[in-house]
Scaffold this motif. Structure first.
Motif, mmCIF file in Angstrom:
data_model
loop_
_atom_site.group_PDB
_atom_site.id
_atom_site.type_symbol
_atom_site.label_atom_id
_atom_site.label_comp_id
_atom_site.label_asym_id
_atom_site.label_seq_id
_atom_site.Cartn_x
_atom_site.Cartn_y
_atom_site.Cartn_z
ATOM 1 N N PHE A 141 0.830 -1.200 0.000
ATOM 2 C CA PHE A 141 0.000 0.000 0.000
ATOM 3 C C PHE A 141 0.873 1.262 0.000
ATOM 4 N N LYS A 142 1.942 1.233 0.782
ATOM 5 C CA LYS A 142 2.850 2.388 0.824
ATOM 6 C C LYS A 142 3.530 2.594 -0.538
ATOM 7 N N ILE A 143 3.937 1.491 -1.161
ATOM 8 C CA ILE A 143 4.559 1.580 -2.481
ATOM 9 C C ILE A 143 3.597 2.211 -3.481
ATOM 10 N N ARG A 144 2.346 1.747 -3.481
ATOM 11 C CA ARG A 144 1.345 2.281 -4.410
ATOM 12 C C ARG A 144 1.013 3.736 -4.092
ATOM 13 N N ALA A 145 0.987 4.066 -2.808
ATOM 14 C CA ALA A 145 0.683 5.446 -2.410
ATOM 15 C C ALA A 145 1.769 6.400 -2.895
ATOM 16 N N VAL A 146 3.020 6.001 -2.749
ATOM 17 C CA VAL A 146 4.123 6.842 -3.231
ATOM 18 C C VAL A 146 4.053 6.991 -4.742
ATOM 19 N N GLY A 147 3.691 5.906 -5.434
ATOM 20 C CA GLY A 147 3.561 5.969 -6.887
ATOM 21 C C GLY A 147 2.462 6.905 -7.337
ATOM 22 N N MET A 148 1.357 6.971 -6.577
ATOM 23 C CA MET A 148 0.242 7.839 -6.947
ATOM 24 C C MET A 148 0.496 9.288 -6.585
ATOM 25 N N SER A 149 1.095 9.536 -5.420
ATOM 26 C CA SER A 149 1.347 10.908 -5.002
ATOM 27 C C SER A 149 2.438 10.946 -3.937
ATOM 28 N N PRO A 150 3.690 11.212 -4.333
ATOM 29 C CA PRO A 150 4.780 11.291 -3.356
ATOM 30 C C PRO A 150 4.552 12.382 -2.312
ATOM 31 N N THR A 151 3.967 13.505 -2.736
ATOM 32 C CA THR A 151 3.744 14.625 -1.808
ATOM 33 C C THR A 151 2.747 14.240 -0.722
ATOM 34 N N ALA A 152 1.624 13.668 -1.135
ATOM 35 C CA ALA A 152 0.614 13.243 -0.161
ATOM 36 C C ALA A 152 1.169 12.156 0.753
ATOM 37 N N SER A 153 1.979 11.268 0.213
ATOM 38 C CA SER A 153 2.576 10.203 1.023
ATOM 39 C C SER A 153 3.515 10.783 2.068
ATOM 40 N N LYS A 154 4.281 11.778 1.659
ATOM 41 C CA LYS A 154 5.206 12.415 2.598
ATOM 42 C C LYS A 154 4.453 13.137 3.708
ATOM 43 N N VAL A 155 3.343 13.814 3.363
ATOM 44 C CA VAL A 155 2.523 14.503 4.355
ATOM 45 C C VAL A 155 1.959 13.508 5.365
ATOM 46 N N ASN A 156 1.635 12.305 4.902
ATOM 47 C CA ASN A 156 1.078 11.278 5.776
ATOM 48 C C ASN A 156 2.149 10.494 6.531
ATOM 49 N N GLY A 157 3.399 10.905 6.413
ATOM 50 C CA GLY A 157 4.464 10.315 7.221
ATOM 51 C C GLY A 157 5.165 9.125 6.610
ATOM 52 N N PHE A 158 4.924 8.851 5.332
ATOM 53 C CA PHE A 158 5.610 7.732 4.682
ATOM 54 C C PHE A 158 7.048 8.133 4.341
ATOM 55 N N PRO A 159 8.025 7.226 4.548
ATOM 56 C CA PRO A 159 9.418 7.520 4.181
ATOM 57 C C PRO A 159 9.613 7.421 2.666
ATOM 58 N N VAL A 160 9.241 8.468 1.958
ATOM 59 C CA VAL A 160 9.182 8.424 0.494
ATOM 60 C C VAL A 160 10.534 8.091 -0.126
ATOM 61 N N ARG A 161 11.598 8.760 0.305
ATOM 62 C CA ARG A 161 12.921 8.536 -0.295
ATOM 63 C C ARG A 161 13.382 7.096 -0.088
ATOM 64 N N ALA A 162 13.149 6.582 1.116
ATOM 65 C CA ALA A 162 13.547 5.194 1.405
ATOM 66 C C ALA A 162 12.746 4.206 0.570
ATOM 67 N N LEU A 163 11.454 4.467 0.396
ATOM 68 C CA LEU A 163 10.616 3.566 -0.397
ATOM 69 C C LEU A 163 11.003 3.597 -1.874
ATOM 70 N N VAL A 164 11.338 4.785 -2.382
ATOM 71 C CA VAL A 164 11.783 4.891 -3.777
ATOM 72 C C VAL A 164 13.080 4.106 -3.974
ATOM 73 N N LEU A 165 14.008 4.269 -3.041
ATOM 74 C CA LEU A 165 15.278 3.548 -3.141
ATOM 75 C C LEU A 165 15.053 2.041 -3.049
ATOM 76 N N LEU A 166 14.160 1.640 -2.156
ATOM 77 C CA LEU A 166 13.862 0.219 -1.991
ATOM 78 C C LEU A 166 13.189 -0.343 -3.250
ATOM 79 N N ALA A 167 12.343 0.459 -3.880
ATOM 80 C CA ALA A 167 11.699 0.016 -5.124
ATOM 81 C C ALA A 167 12.742 -0.227 -6.210
ATOM 82 N N PHE A 168 13.730 0.640 -6.296
ATOM 83 C CA PHE A 168 14.824 0.448 -7.247
ATOM 84 C C PHE A 168 15.536 -0.873 -6.972
#
Length: 379
Positions: A234-261
């Motif tokens: 869910f976090k992966i999909r949320a970052v894919g849909m809106s990184p800004t909204a994910s960051k506002v909701n406290g998701f570690p966006v940079r870490a998730l992007v790196l992990l996706a790579f």
């Protein structure tokens, strides 16, 4: 007064129910379109291919029959088709996972190649044999594939570099590194190919195909579960849909992007290891992994980023590839027809996905759905 309040309350409940019903029906319509778009794309591509074959003075029905016979005619041909589709499943799944996180990884081919290089280096360099050589070879492919994808990931999150450019560039680096490996480090008596992997490290056959096909399919099912049924997915999909909204909701966006790579690269690297240890000639040479990365991207887009659908599309591509030779020999058309059909599938699928998302098309489909619903009620 109480009766009026009760009527208003019931009216609000009814309107909410209608709103929820409308939203649900819209979601159902979108799901149907998501399924129908690639199916219609395949049908249209096959029809255009049939027209081209007919213009060449050949029988398209006979040609497609020969294609099916050449790819699914017996157990051996089915096994060959599955083995042809196997690397495409891996690179398709790699693209699916990355794109779900909003990461445009075009480096699947390079990661696939580096996985194969790592496997060859570990097995041949350490002179490994048996199950230990097989296991360590595959692990090496997974790790190095992930590391190769980590490089553009770091450049993206630290320097803001476009991953489309960096991943494509790293594909060429991987290709030339592989050339150095099979021409210099592990060359077979000076020939431009590595020594063959020891027979004891080969993947076992299950039926007429190697076990890597089963691994690829199980991996696709596992990724579907992770992406759509877990909080991490869910976090992966949320970052894919809106990184800004994910960051506002406290998701570690940079870490998730790196992990996706990293995960995407590890999947592609595993594909390279499986291809090297599972399929003849069991060695690195010129052309190893060629085209698999970009085919994987196309498969992911046609499958609309669904891992299960990616497996199905990869199998279709495998049928087209293995059956093309039979079609050529039976009706005398060039195998380029298969490439044309495959390209048309990609074009129609992407065009269809873009079309159904246009506001005017969405409005038209919504109105059409409302009219059908009213007709059903009146009936």
């Amino acid at each position: 007064m109480a009766d009026n309040t009760k009527q208003v309350s019931e009216g609000n409940k009814e309107s909410k129910a209608k709103g929820c019903g409308g939203m649900y029906s819209e979601q159902q319509r979108e799901k149907r379109l998501a399924v129908l778009t690639p199916i219609i794309s395949v049908i249209l591509a096959l029809l255009v291919g049939a027209i081209i074959i007919a213009c060449l003075g050949k029988n398209p029905i006979q040609g497609y029959g020969a294609m099916l016979q050449g790819s699914l005619g017996d157990a051996g041909k089915i096994g060959k088709t599955l083995e042809r589709a196997c690397p495409l499943i891996f690179t398709g799944l790699a693209a699916v996972f990355a794109y779900k996180c909003g990461v445009f990884n075009l480096g699947g081919e390079g990661q696939f190649i580096m996985g194969g290089c790592a496997t060859a280096t570990v097995v041949l360099g350490l002179n490994l044999t048996g199950p230990m050589g097989l296991l360590l070879g595959i692990i090496a492919g997974i790790v190095v594939g992930g590391i190769w994808a980590l490089i553009p990931g770091i450049m993206k999150i630290t320097r803001g570099l476009n991953e489309l450019i960096t991943t494509i560039m790293l594909n060429y680096v991987a290709m030339y590194f592989m050339e150095y490996i099979f021409k210099n480090v592990f060359s077979d008596q000076g020939l431009p190919k590595t020594l063959a992997m020891p027979k004891s490290t080969h993947l076992i056959d299950v039926g007429s195909a190697h076990v890597g096909v089963i691994i690829a399919i199980l991996l696709g099912i596992f990724l579907w579960y992770v992406i759509f049924r877990t909080s991490f997915g869910f976090k992966i999909r949320a970052v894919g849909m809106s990184p800004t909204a994910s960051k506002v909701n406290g998701f570690p966006v940079r870490a998730l992007v790196l992990l996706a790579f990293v995960i995407s690269g590890a999947i592609a690297g595993m594909g390279g290891a499986v291809e090297l240890l599972g399929k003849t000639p069991f060695r690195l040479a010129d052309g190893f992994g060629s085209g698999f990365g970009f085919d994987g991207v196309a498969i992911a887009l046609i499958a609309q980023l669904n891992p299960i659908a990616a497996i199905v599309v990869a199998l279709l591509f495998g049928i087209l590839s293995t059956g093309g030779t039979m079609m050529q020999s039976v009706i005398g058309v060039p195998t380029a027809i298969v490439d044309i059909v495959r390209g048309l599938i990609i074009i129609f699928a992407i065009a269809g996905m873009a079309t159904v998302k246009l506001p005017k098309v969405k409005t038209f489909l919504s109105n059409l759905g409302s009219k059908n619903k009213k007709a059903e009620v009146n009936a």
